[in-house]
Write a protein that holds these residues in place. Structure first.
Motif, PDB file in Angstrom:
ATOM      1  N   THR A 171       0.811  -1.214   0.000  1.00  0.00           N
ATOM      2  CA  THR A 171       0.000   0.000   0.000  1.00  0.00           C
ATOM      3  C   THR A 171       0.846   1.267   0.000  1.00  0.00           C
ATOM      4  N   GLU A 172       2.131   1.131   0.265  1.00  0.00           N
ATOM      5  CA  GLU A 172       3.055   2.261   0.265  1.00  0.00           C
ATOM      6  C   GLU A 172       4.469   1.713   0.167  1.00  0.00           C
ATOM      7  N   SER A 173       5.458   2.602   0.180  1.00  0.00           N
ATOM      8  CA  SER A 173       6.848   2.172   0.102  1.00  0.00           C
ATOM      9  C   SER A 173       7.346   1.780   1.494  1.00  0.00           C
ATOM     10  N   PHE A 174       7.961   0.580   1.597  1.00  0.00           N
ATOM     11  CA  PHE A 174       8.481   0.096   2.867  1.00  0.00           C
ATOM     12  C   PHE A 174       9.964  -0.238   2.740  1.00  0.00           C
ATOM     13  N   ASP A 175      10.638  -0.293   3.883  1.00  0.00           N
ATOM     14  CA  ASP A 175      12.048  -0.686   3.884  1.00  0.00           C
ATOM     15  C   ASP A 175      12.206  -2.181   3.622  1.00  0.00           C
ATOM     16  N   THR A 176      11.342  -2.986   4.216  1.00  0.00           N
ATOM     17  CA  THR A 176      11.383  -4.440   4.029  1.00  0.00           C
ATOM     18  C   THR A 176       9.970  -4.970   3.860  1.00  0.00           C
ATOM     19  N   LEU A 177       9.866  -6.063   3.104  1.00  0.00           N
ATOM     20  CA  LEU A 177       8.576  -6.690   2.846  1.00  0.00           C
ATOM     21  C   LEU A 177       8.638  -8.178   3.147  1.00  0.00           C
ATOM     22  N   THR A 178       7.602  -8.725   3.761  1.00  0.00           N
ATOM     23  CA  THR A 178       7.477 -10.159   3.995  1.00  0.00           C
ATOM     24  C   THR A 178       6.041 -10.568   3.675  1.00  0.00           C
ATOM     25  N   ALA A 179       5.811 -11.874   3.557  1.00  0.00           N
ATOM     26  CA  ALA A 179       4.466 -12.370   3.265  1.00  0.00           C
ATOM     27  C   ALA A 179       4.235 -13.705   3.949  1.00  0.00           C
ATOM     28  N   SER A 180       2.994 -13.935   4.356  1.00  0.00           N
ATOM     29  CA  SER A 180       2.620 -15.150   5.071  1.00  0.00           C
ATOM     30  C   SER A 180       1.421 -15.802   4.407  1.00  0.00           C
ATOM     31  N   PHE A 181       1.498 -17.128   4.216  1.00  0.00           N
ATOM     32  CA  PHE A 181       0.411 -17.925   3.664  1.00  0.00           C
ATOM     33  C   PHE A 181      -0.245 -18.681   4.805  1.00  0.00           C
ATOM     34  N   ASP A 182      -1.534 -18.447   5.034  1.00  0.00           N
ATOM     35  CA  ASP A 182      -2.256 -19.070   6.144  1.00  0.00           C
ATOM     36  C   ASP A 182      -3.440 -19.858   5.611  1.00  0.00           C
ATOM     37  N   ALA A 183      -3.481 -21.141   5.927  1.00  0.00           N
ATOM     38  CA  ALA A 183      -4.557 -22.011   5.455  1.00  0.00           C
ATOM     39  C   ALA A 183      -5.254 -22.694   6.625  1.00  0.00           C
ATOM     40  N   THR A 184      -6.568 -22.855   6.508  1.00  0.00           N
ATOM     41  CA  THR A 184      -7.348 -23.604   7.482  1.00  0.00           C
ATOM     42  C   THR A 184      -8.333 -24.496   6.740  1.00  0.00           C
ATOM     43  N   TRP A 185      -8.917 -25.440   7.457  1.00  0.00           N
ATOM     44  CA  TRP A 185      -9.909 -26.359   6.880  1.00  0.00           C
ATOM     45  C   TRP A 185     -11.117 -26.459   7.780  1.00  0.00           C
ATOM     46  N   ASN A 186     -12.232 -26.783   7.150  1.00  0.00           N
ATOM     47  CA  ASN A 186     -13.396 -27.268   7.877  1.00  0.00           C
ATOM     48  C   ASN A 186     -14.097 -28.282   6.979  1.00  0.00           C
ATOM     49  N   GLU A 187     -15.359 -28.555   7.223  1.00  0.00           N
ATOM     50  CA  GLU A 187     -16.019 -29.618   6.467  1.00  0.00           C
ATOM     51  C   GLU A 187     -16.175 -29.287   4.991  1.00  0.00           C
ATOM     52  N   ASN A 188     -16.043 -28.027   4.603  1.00  0.00           N
ATOM     53  CA  ASN A 188     -16.209 -27.630   3.209  1.00  0.00           C
ATOM     54  C   ASN A 188     -14.919 -27.678   2.403  1.00  0.00           C
ATOM     55  N   GLY A 189     -13.792 -27.639   3.053  1.00  0.00           N
ATOM     56  CA  GLY A 189     -12.527 -27.645   2.345  1.00  0.00           C
ATOM     57  C   GLY A 189     -11.558 -26.599   2.850  1.00  0.00           C
ATOM     58  N   ILE A 190     -10.591 -26.252   2.016  1.00  0.00           N
ATOM     59  CA  ILE A 190      -9.526 -25.343   2.393  1.00  0.00           C
ATOM     60  C   ILE A 190      -9.947 -23.887   2.206  1.00  0.00           C
ATOM     61  N   THR A 191      -9.461 -23.015   3.048  1.00  0.00           N
ATOM     62  CA  THR A 191      -9.706 -21.586   2.950  1.00  0.00           C
ATOM     63  C   THR A 191      -8.537 -20.853   3.591  1.00  0.00           C
ATOM     64  N   GLY A 192      -8.329 -19.607   3.212  1.00  0.00           N
ATOM     65  CA  GLY A 192      -7.220 -18.895   3.832  1.00  0.00           C
ATOM     66  C   GLY A 192      -6.888 -17.582   3.153  1.00  0.00           C
ATOM     67  N   THR A 193      -5.737 -17.033   3.519  1.00  0.00           N
ATOM     68  CA  THR A 193      -5.297 -15.744   3.005  1.00  0.00           C
ATOM     69  C   THR A 193      -3.792 -15.748   2.780  1.00  0.00           C
ATOM     70  N   ILE A 194      -3.349 -14.831   1.938  1.00  0.00           N
ATOM     71  CA  ILE A 194      -1.935 -14.487   1.828  1.00  0.00           C
ATOM     72  C   ILE A 194      -1.832 -13.028   2.253  1.00  0.00           C
ATOM     73  N   ASP A 195      -1.081 -12.761   3.307  1.00  0.00           N
ATOM     74  CA  ASP A 195      -0.967 -11.416   3.859  1.00  0.00           C
ATOM     75  C   ASP A 195       0.446 -10.889   3.679  1.00  0.00           C
ATOM     76  N   GLY A 196       0.546  -9.605   3.361  1.00  0.00           N
ATOM     77  CA  GLY A 196       1.835  -8.959   3.258  1.00  0.00           C
ATOM     78  C   GLY A 196       2.089  -8.075   4.464  1.00  0.00           C
ATOM     79  N   PHE A 197       3.365  -7.891   4.792  1.00  0.00           N
ATOM     80  CA  PHE A 197       3.756  -7.051   5.914  1.00  0.00           C
ATOM     81  C   PHE A 197       4.909  -6.158   5.485  1.00  0.00           C
ATOM     82  N   GLY A 198       4.753  -4.862   5.708  1.00  0.00           N
ATOM     83  CA  GLY A 198       5.797  -3.919   5.352  1.00  0.00           C
ATOM     84  C   GLY A 198       6.316  -3.219   6.583  1.00  0.00           C
ATOM     85  N   GLU A 199       7.633  -3.093   6.685  1.00  0.00           N
ATOM     86  CA  GLU A 199       8.243  -2.452   7.843  1.00  0.00           C
ATOM     87  C   GLU A 199       9.084  -1.258   7.404  1.00  0.00           C
TER      88      GLU A 199
END
Length: 221
Positions: A171-199
């Motif tokens: 969303t803006e200029s950062f000094d460092t960037l990282t990203a996390s992939f988070d997955a969960t399950w329930n009776e319907n299947g897989i769901t989740g997000t990919i989130d970015g983090f800027g410092e």
């Protein structure tokens, strides 16, 4: 999508530490259970086999067979592009029951909380998107959690074999960037997000912001 979250904190000019009293062994690994914190600590890991039953009467073999296989979902990138995502979980090893109890350290011992035990297994997670923007294979820990459903895992996708460009979603200029992939399950299947983090660092203080990269869910939702 979740709104942008911004956190400000002072940089500790020494080795990093965790508030739960345990060394942080997740930062340089492929991912594992989230830090427990909140007054809970891991006190014992009990080895289990596929034919065993957990202390809360869950069939280990059924749980592993349900999760350790190929999973497909629809993915929406934060820039509006859509594609498919495939998560292949293989090579299950070291199945164990993780016993958490209230920490006896200081004030945490007086907090009335319920610590959640979990079933865990080491796996290899191969994550690919149909458009080629993400292509990652990493070892991680798959675990059960009453809070999120049948299973969950988290992996760092900051440096991948594919072409994921975290800066494209910042969303803006950062000094460092990282990203996390988070997955969960329930009776319907897989769901989740990919989130970015800027410092961004300014002297002895740093500002960290979270931004959306993608969200995904199985077609059963």
């Amino acid at each position: 999508m979740n709104p942008l979250m911004t956190l400000s904190f002072a940089i500790v000019l020494s080795t990093g530490c965790r508030t739960d009293g345990k060394d942080d062994d997740t930062a340089m690994s492929g991912g594992t259970e989230p830090a427990v914190g909140g007054g809970c600590e891991l006190v014992e890991e009990i080895p289990l086999g596929m034919e065993d039953t957990t202390p809360n009467d869950r069939d280990v073999g059924n749980w592993v067979d349900f999760l350790v296989r190929s999973h497909s979902a629809r993915l929406l990138w934060a820039d509006g592009e859509r594609t498919g995502i495939k998560v292949d979980l293989t090579n299950p090893t070291n199945i164990r029951w993780r016993d958490y109890e209230v920490s006896s350290d200081g004030a945490m011992a007086t907090i009335e909380i319920a610590c959640e035990d979990s079933l865990a297994v080491d796996v290899t997670a191969a994550i690919t998107t149909g458009d080629g923007r993400l292509n990652e294979s990493v070892d991680t820990v798959l675990y059960s959690s009453q809070a999120v459903g049948d299973g969950a895992f988290t992996v760092d996708v900051t440096t991948t074999d594919g072409t994921l460009e975290i800066a494209d979603f910042a969303t803006e200029s950062f000094d460092t960037l990282t990203a996390s992939f988070d997955a969960t399950w329930n009776e319907n299947g897989i769901t989740g997000t990919i989130d970015g983090f800027g410092e961004t660092t300014d002297g002895s203080a740093a500002t960290m912001s979270r931004f959306d990269i993608a969200s995904f869910q199985a077609s059963g939702f």
